[in-house]
Design a protein around this motif. Structure first.
Motif, PDB file in Angstrom:
ATOM      1  N   UNK A  38       8.415   5.615  -1.333  1.00  0.00           N
ATOM      2  CA  UNK A  38       7.738   4.440  -1.510  1.00  0.00           C
ATOM      3  C   UNK A  38       7.756   3.525  -2.814  1.00  0.00           C
ATOM      4  N   UNK A  39       7.052   4.325  -3.747  1.00  0.00           N
ATOM      5  CA  UNK A  39       6.950   4.148  -4.902  1.00  0.00           C
ATOM      6  C   UNK A  39       8.036   4.027  -5.632  1.00  0.00           C
ATOM      7  N   UNK A  40       9.039   4.904  -5.667  1.00  0.00           N
ATOM      8  CA  UNK A  40      10.374   4.784  -6.221  1.00  0.00           C
ATOM      9  C   UNK A  40      11.335   3.670  -5.878  1.00  0.00           C
ATOM     10  N   UNK A  52       0.393  -2.198  -0.708  1.00  0.00           N
ATOM     11  CA  UNK A  52      -0.428  -0.895  -0.580  1.00  0.00           C
ATOM     12  C   UNK A  52       0.109   0.220   0.266  1.00  0.00           C
ATOM     13  N   UNK A  53      -0.413   1.446  -0.277  1.00  0.00           N
ATOM     14  CA  UNK A  53      -0.147   2.553   0.488  1.00  0.00           C
ATOM     15  C   UNK A  53      -1.514   3.157   1.160  1.00  0.00           C
ATOM     16  N   UNK A  87      -0.619   9.307  -5.322  1.00  0.00           N
ATOM     17  CA  UNK A  87       0.246   8.295  -4.614  1.00  0.00           C
ATOM     18  C   UNK A  87      -0.045   7.319  -3.737  1.00  0.00           C
ATOM     19  N   UNK A  88      -1.244   7.508  -3.062  1.00  0.00           N
ATOM     20  CA  UNK A  88      -1.636   6.650  -2.066  1.00  0.00           C
ATOM     21  C   UNK A  88      -3.017   5.855  -2.393  1.00  0.00           C
ATOM     22  N   UNK A 103      11.833   6.923   2.584  1.00  0.00           N
ATOM     23  CA  UNK A 103      12.484   5.572   2.341  1.00  0.00           C
ATOM     24  C   UNK A 103      13.413   5.940   1.355  1.00  0.00           C
ATOM     25  N   UNK A 104      14.693   5.184   1.528  1.00  0.00           N
ATOM     26  CA  UNK A 104      15.640   5.523   0.359  1.00  0.00           C
ATOM     27  C   UNK A 104      16.074   4.210  -0.285  1.00  0.00           C
TER      28      UNK A 104
END
Length: 165
Positions: free
Chosen positions: A27-29, A35-36, A55-56, A108-109
């Motif tokens: 998700x970050x990439x 928000x996560x 990361x979250x 997620x790609x």
């Protein structure tokens, strides 16, 4: 508004947390603007919580909701799915106006922020049961009333696949 929307997942142990690390990174990439938010149970170790916290944006400890319906889960040969209803805790994240739930084993790609344009409840049909939706990816609007109603319905009627009894 992006600050009021979040991707959400659930982690019930350190093994599932490994998937959440990959999901959070993906998700970050993809440069999400949302928000996560991560739901975790007490079974997630403190060292793993620290790794996840990198990361979250938010880690929320929730109680494990286990169906205890071993007979139906045995038919699926998936006894670990008894805790699937712990996802219901996501409806208590009322600090957000809309959320997209992604199972911890989702990757997620490309940016999928357009999912937040969907209405509640948006989900894909389940490949095994086309009259049901797949609870691995869905759009929802948090509400304590909805949480309470879903939990009560689950207690009264159970689940055809052993998700909650």
């Amino acid at each position: 508004m992006p600050g009021q929307e979040a991707y959400v997942t659930l982690v019930t142990n350190d093994n599932y947390a490994l998937g959440a690390l990959a999901l959070g990174r993906s998700l970050r990439d993809t440069l999400t603007t949302r928000r996560l938010s991560l739901l975790i149970t007490d079974e997630v170790s403190y060292p793993m919580r620290e790794r996840l916290g990198v990361l979250w944006d938010e880690l929320t400890v929730v109680d494990l909701l286990d169906s205890g319906d071993e007979d139906r889960l045995a038919l699926l040969t998936r006894p670990e799915l008894g805790v699937t209803f712990s996802k219901l805790h996501a409806w208590k994240l009322t600090q957000y106006s809309k959320c997209v739930f992604l199972d911890a084993d989702t990757l997620v790609l490309e940016n999928v922020d357009e999912l937040f344009d969907r209405e509640e409840l948006s989900a894909a049909p389940d490949i095994g049961w086309p009259d049901c939706f797949n609870s691995g990816v869905f759009v929802f609007e948090p509400s304590v009333d909805t949480y309470t109603n879903l939990l009560e319905m689950a207690k009264q009627t159970g689940s055809f696949d052993g998700g909650f009894k």
